[in-house]
Design a protein around this motif. Sequence first.
Motif, PDB file in Angstrom:
ATOM      1  N   VAL A  30       0.844  -1.203   0.000  1.00  0.00           N
ATOM      2  CA  VAL A  30       0.000   0.000   0.000  1.00  0.00           C
ATOM      3  C   VAL A  30       0.875   1.247   0.000  1.00  0.00           C
ATOM      4  N   SER A  33       2.653   1.781  -3.341  1.00  0.00           N
ATOM      5  CA  SER A  33       1.749   2.017  -4.467  1.00  0.00           C
ATOM      6  C   SER A  33       1.234   3.453  -4.530  1.00  0.00           C
ATOM      7  N   ARG A  37      -0.618   2.760  -8.608  1.00  0.00           N
ATOM      8  CA  ARG A  37      -1.359   1.623  -8.051  1.00  0.00           C
ATOM      9  C   ARG A  37      -0.774   0.271  -8.443  1.00  0.00           C
ATOM     10  N   GLU A  38      -0.347   0.144  -9.686  1.00  0.00           N
ATOM     11  CA  GLU A  38       0.118  -1.156 -10.165  1.00  0.00           C
ATOM     12  C   GLU A  38       1.415  -1.618  -9.507  1.00  0.00           C
ATOM     13  N   TYR A  90      -8.310   0.202  -2.568  1.00  0.00           N
ATOM     14  CA  TYR A  90      -7.736   0.625  -3.849  1.00  0.00           C
ATOM     15  C   TYR A  90      -8.760   1.292  -4.763  1.00  0.00           C
ATOM     16  N   GLN A  95      -4.306   7.294  -4.946  1.00  0.00           N
ATOM     17  CA  GLN A  95      -2.922   6.943  -4.696  1.00  0.00           C
ATOM     18  C   GLN A  95      -1.948   7.306  -5.797  1.00  0.00           C
ATOM     19  N   CYS A  96      -2.397   7.707  -6.911  1.00  0.00           N
ATOM     20  CA  CYS A  96      -1.502   7.923  -8.030  1.00  0.00           C
ATOM     21  C   CYS A  96      -0.899   9.335  -7.973  1.00  0.00           C
TER      22      CYS A  96
END
Length: 141
Positions: A30, A33, A37-38, A90, A95-96
Amino acid sequence: LEHSFAGRIGRTIEPIFAPLGFDWRISIGVFTSFAAREVVVSTLSIVYGLGAEAADDNVDQLYDTLRAAERPDGTPVFTTATCLSLLVFYILAAQCLPTQAAVRRETGGWKWPLFQIAYMTVLAYVCAFAVFQVLRLAGVS
């Protein structure tokens, strides 16, 4: 690995993510990422000792390793409740970091990107917490 820099970060943030069903290894995934995300797939591949290439080259090996992963007490790491909690986290978390950089560029400041990260991370945490705890109370492991 547990005593590496990433392992120490995972152990440090594990209590924050434990109510979501995440152990220190998932917590590392987590954390890393947030770049994209990937990255969680290759991170879990490395954390479970398969190497970064296993995430791309041998998906079955990664799948089998994650299915067999156990906590110190012998219970599986990736239960239905944990997996659904991770999925909800997610889906909702912002998160990006490249997306946040684009929001900063478009809005001309850090106010909205920081608000977006904070709001969506709290929302993701609360929803993932609810999913995990309700499933756990319902006896879904």
